[in-house]
Design a protein around this motif. Structure first.
Motif, short mmCIF file in Angstrom:
data_model
loop_
_atom_site.label_atom_id
_atom_site.label_comp_id
_atom_site.label_asym_id
_atom_site.label_seq_id
_atom_site.Cartn_x
_atom_site.Cartn_y
_atom_site.Cartn_z
N GLY A 203 0.80 -1.22 0.00
CA GLY A 203 0.00 0.00 0.00
C GLY A 203 0.83 1.27 0.00
N LYS A 204 2.14 1.14 -0.12
CA LYS A 204 3.03 2.30 -0.09
C LYS A 204 2.78 3.20 -1.30
CE LYS A 204 7.89 3.70 -0.23
NZ LYS A 204 9.31 3.25 -0.33
N LEU A 205 2.73 4.51 -1.03
CA LEU A 205 2.51 5.50 -2.07
C LEU A 205 3.82 6.19 -2.43
CD1 LEU A 205 0.57 7.33 -3.78
CD2 LEU A 205 0.42 8.80 -1.75
N THR A 206 4.11 6.25 -3.75
CA THR A 206 5.30 6.94 -4.25
C THR A 206 4.87 7.91 -5.35
OG1 THR A 206 6.61 4.94 -3.87
CG2 THR A 206 7.61 6.66 -5.22
N MET A 207 5.42 9.13 -5.29
CA MET A 207 5.06 10.14 -6.27
C MET A 207 6.25 10.47 -7.17
SD MET A 207 1.89 10.70 -5.51
CE MET A 207 1.59 12.13 -6.54
N TYR A 208 5.95 10.68 -8.46
CA TYR A 208 6.95 11.07 -9.44
C TYR A 208 6.43 12.30 -10.18
CZ TYR A 208 8.12 6.12 -8.72
OH TYR A 208 8.41 4.89 -8.19
N GLU A 209 7.36 13.16 -10.63
CA GLU A 209 6.98 14.35 -11.39
C GLU A 209 7.51 14.25 -12.81
OE1 GLU A 209 8.04 18.01 -9.58
OE2 GLU A 209 6.93 17.63 -7.71
N THR A 210 6.66 14.58 -13.77
CA THR A 210 7.09 14.59 -15.16
C THR A 210 8.13 15.69 -15.38
OG1 THR A 210 5.35 16.13 -15.84
CG2 THR A 210 4.83 13.77 -15.93
N PRO A 211 9.02 15.53 -16.37
CA PRO A 211 10.00 16.59 -16.65
C PRO A 211 9.35 17.93 -16.95
CG PRO A 211 10.61 14.56 -17.77
CD PRO A 211 9.25 14.34 -17.21
N THR A 212 8.18 17.92 -17.60
CA THR A 212 7.47 19.15 -17.92
C THR A 212 6.55 19.53 -16.76
OG1 THR A 212 7.53 18.68 -20.29
CG2 THR A 212 5.87 20.25 -19.53
N LYS A 213 6.77 20.70 -16.19
CA LYS A 213 5.93 21.17 -15.10
C LYS A 213 4.54 21.53 -15.64
CE LYS A 213 9.18 20.72 -12.11
NZ LYS A 213 9.13 19.58 -11.15
N GLY A 214 3.51 21.22 -14.84
CA GLY A 214 2.14 21.52 -15.26
C GLY A 214 1.73 20.75 -16.50
N SER A 215 2.29 19.56 -16.70
CA SER A 215 2.05 18.79 -17.94
C SER A 215 0.63 18.25 -18.03
CB SER A 215 3.04 17.63 -18.04
OG SER A 215 2.88 16.75 -16.93
N GLY A 216 -0.03 18.04 -16.91
CA GLY A 216 -1.39 17.53 -16.93
C GLY A 216 -1.52 16.14 -17.50
N PRO A 217 -0.81 15.14 -16.97
CA PRO A 217 -0.98 13.77 -17.48
C PRO A 217 -2.44 13.33 -17.34
CG PRO A 217 0.22 13.76 -15.39
CD PRO A 217 0.10 15.18 -15.82
N ARG A 218 -3.00 12.78 -18.42
CA ARG A 218 -4.44 12.52 -18.41
C ARG A 218 -4.75 11.02 -18.47
NH1 ARG A 218 -8.92 16.60 -21.03
NH2 ARG A 218 -10.69 15.71 -19.91
N ARG A 219 -4.74 10.42 -19.64
CA ARG A 219 -5.04 8.98 -19.73
C ARG A 219 -3.94 8.26 -20.47
NH1 ARG A 219 -11.08 7.25 -21.16
NH2 ARG A 219 -10.25 5.27 -20.44
N GLY A 220 -3.92 6.93 -20.30
CA GLY A 220 -2.88 6.17 -20.96
C GLY A 220 -3.06 4.67 -20.83
N MET A 221 -1.95 3.96 -21.01
CA MET A 221 -1.97 2.50 -21.00
C MET A 221 -0.63 1.98 -20.48
SD MET A 221 -1.08 1.30 -24.91
CE MET A 221 -0.53 -0.29 -24.28
N MET A 222 -0.65 0.74 -20.01
CA MET A 222 0.56 0.04 -19.60
C MET A 222 0.90 -0.95 -20.71
SD MET A 222 2.62 0.13 -16.89
CE MET A 222 1.57 0.68 -15.52
N ASP A 223 2.13 -0.87 -21.25
CA ASP A 223 2.49 -1.79 -22.33
C ASP A 223 3.01 -3.11 -21.76
OD1 ASP A 223 5.18 -1.45 -21.64
OD2 ASP A 223 5.63 -0.13 -23.34
N ALA A 224 3.41 -4.02 -22.63
CA ALA A 224 3.84 -5.35 -22.21
C ALA A 224 5.12 -5.32 -21.39
CB ALA A 224 4.01 -6.25 -23.43
#
Length: 560
Positions: A430-451
């Protein structure tokens, strides 16, 4: 006598000219084996025109086929795409239009030839995309970016054609817009029962609305009958972007909002209905649409489902939004099973948009999220128990957890569209880890996990495609070549290409991550693109998307 000879000679010359014209068309048609319809697109201003979208729709049909003219202005419809009959022909070429109605008759075993002569458009403003309006209007990028929250419900054109002054926007329009649920459209508005916990309130909200209202009143028609800025257009498709066939399937009602589209192993397209309580099925071979009523566990709340994703058995899972539930649809039995959030968590603003069913068999638990307070939930499907994570509890303002996506071990990754965060929740601890995209305010929205357990996502506010390698914990980003594309989602195909779409530019982008090359395919109509899907069972791959405001489903077939 002499006069008769002159008349006869003139008639003979005319007949020869007519004969030459039809012979030329016949020869041209005969030199196009396998083609049902061909022609050349031109204008006085440009001569032969590349990148013009030519669409054909058979009388009485719900299906439209579109091809794109090449560098010589030539367009070609394969015979397998157009069955015999009468077709209406329309084009898309910003700044141009056809002069009157154009039709073609398709006859078995023959190639019809229709050349298209375009003229300058009489109403350029009516042809502009959201992206072109944002490029045209004056203002700082920060001011223009506020409209990224508007295009989910309506076009930018509605704003710039309005006549409200700053007071009108402040006192009436902006408060009314804020009261609508995010699946609202002009055809079917729905009221929120409660604002998100993370939303601005009080003087902070009022200050923001006043600033936005003042700017909006300078770009619309409140002070004059015409705009005081030039209208800017995007270039037409070139090269590889013209090598495509697009098929559009109309849905039965204009109020249907096909937010997500997925294709099953049998080639059937399934779609979530963003504004109505139905799940839809489209047979691309016949165009037949079947709708399944979705349970409504929270009557009185806004209806509609946002996401539809399939598990490894081909069952479909829905995020039921304001119905505060997730649902599983068994394709074999055609029955729904619903898990509703516990009463103590079921508030007016509860909004369960996403599910991540691909790896739930690892531990029998399904990840989902809650837009009401920027939270993440995990549902034990056997016991019905819900667990909750609140990553931004200490500083909630501005955060918005949009998507949640599980890796192969059913660890959860979530996107924070309000800022620039990717979060990870360990499935075992249940541990929570946060990461920040290189672009500030990038607004990551939707996506997928590849193989390879790499998380691909659209950076909606950064105008980029991003990927996060969950093993090395490193990011990569690729900027989109067209300003104001603002990718919503990303799907990676079997060749490693990353596909995304735009709610603003009506373009589908195909990225080669190795070379960084991007091909952008223009769609035939204004298309509010959300979730994107790639069918890897075909060669070349086939791209699918719903026209969320156009009540249609679109299939895009690249020819390379």
């Amino acid at each position: 006598m002499l006069m008769r000879k002159k008349i006869f000679l003139a008639l003979a010359i005319s007949a020869a000219a007519v004969s030459l014209f039809f012979t030329a068309n016949f020869i041209r048609a005969a030199s196009s084996p396998g083609m049902a319809l061909t022609g050349r697109v031109s204008s006085e201003e440009e001569g032969a025109m590349e990148g013009v979208l030519v669409s054909a729709r058979k009388a009485g049909s719900t299906v439209t086929i579109t091809v794109v003219s090449d560098e010589k202005g030539r367009y070609n419809f394969p015979s397998k795409k157009l069955e015999p009959g009468q077709y209406a022909i329309v084009v898309r070429a910003v700044g141009y239009e056809v002069d009157g109605a154009v039709a073609a008759t398709i006859t078995p075993g023959k190639t019809a030839a229709v050349d298209l002569k375009l003229r300058k458009a009489q109403d350029l403003a009516a042809q502009l995309t959201n992206a072109e309006w944002l490029a045209s209007v004056p203002g700082a990028e920060q001011q223009k970016s506020t409209l990224l929250s508007c295009v989910g419900c309506h076009t930018v054109e509605r704003i710039v054609r309005s006549k409200y002054d700053a007071a009108g926007f402040t006192q009436a329009i902006l408060p009314r817009m804020a009261s609508y649920a995010n699946q609202s459209t002009p055809l079917r508005p729905q009221l929120r029962l409660g604002a998100r916990d993370t939303a601005l309130v009080g003087e902070d909200q009022a200050r923001l609305q006043r600033a936005q209202a003042e700017w909006l009143s300078t770009i619309n028609l409140s002070a004059s009958s015409t705009w005081n800025f030039p209208l800017k257009t995007l270039p037409r498709p070139r090269g590889k972007a013209t090598q495509v066939i697009i098929t559009e399937y109309d849905l039965p009602r204009p109020t249907i909002e096909p937010h997500d589209v997925v294709v099953d192993a049998e080639g059937i397209a399934w779609y979530s209905n963003f504004g109505e309580q139905t799940l839809g099925k489209l047979d691309p071979k016949t165009g037949k649409v079947t709708e399944y009523p979705v349970p409504e566990p929270k009557k009185g709340s806004p209806t509609g489902a946002l996401s539809v994703r399939s598990d490894k058995d081909g069952n479909l899972w829905l995020g039921m939004m304001y119905q505060a539930s997730v649902a599983k649809f068994d394709r074999k039995t055609e029955k729904f099973q619903v898990w509703t959030i516990p009463a103590e968590l079921n508030k007016d603003n509860t909004q369960i948009n996403m599910t991540s069913p691909m790896s739930y068999t690892v531990d029998g638990k399904l990840w989902t999220q809650n837009n009401g307070f920027a939270g993440v939930h995990r549902v034990d499907l056997k016991s019905g128990t819900w667990e909750t994570w609140d990553p931004f509890k200490d500083s909630p303002r501005g955060h918005n957890i949009y998507d949640v996506i599980a890796d192969s071990q059913n660890n959860a990754y979530f996107t924070d569209i309000g800022k620039e965060h990717i979060g990870r929740i360990d499935a075992k601890t249940g541990k929570l880890t946060m990461y920040e995209t290189p672009t500030k305010g990038s607004g990551p929205r939707r996506g997928m996990m590849d193989a390879q357990d790499r998380l691909w996502f659209g950076e909606y506010r950064g105008n980029k495609i991003g990927v996060f390698d969950t093993k090395s914990e490193r990011f990569r980003e690729w900027a989109m070549p067209t300003p104001w594309s603002n990718p919503y989602d990303v799907a990676v195909d079997k060749n490693g290409d990353a596909w995304t779409g735009s709610m603003l530019s009506d373009r589908i982008a195909r990225l080669d991550p190795k070379s960084g090359q991007v091909v952008e395919y223009l769609l035939p109509k204004s298309t509010n693109v959300r979730r994107v899907f790639v069918d890897n069972s075909t060669t070349p791959v086939t791209f699918w998307v719903g026209s969320n405001h156009g009540a249609s489903i679109i299939k895009l077939e690249p020819l390379d």
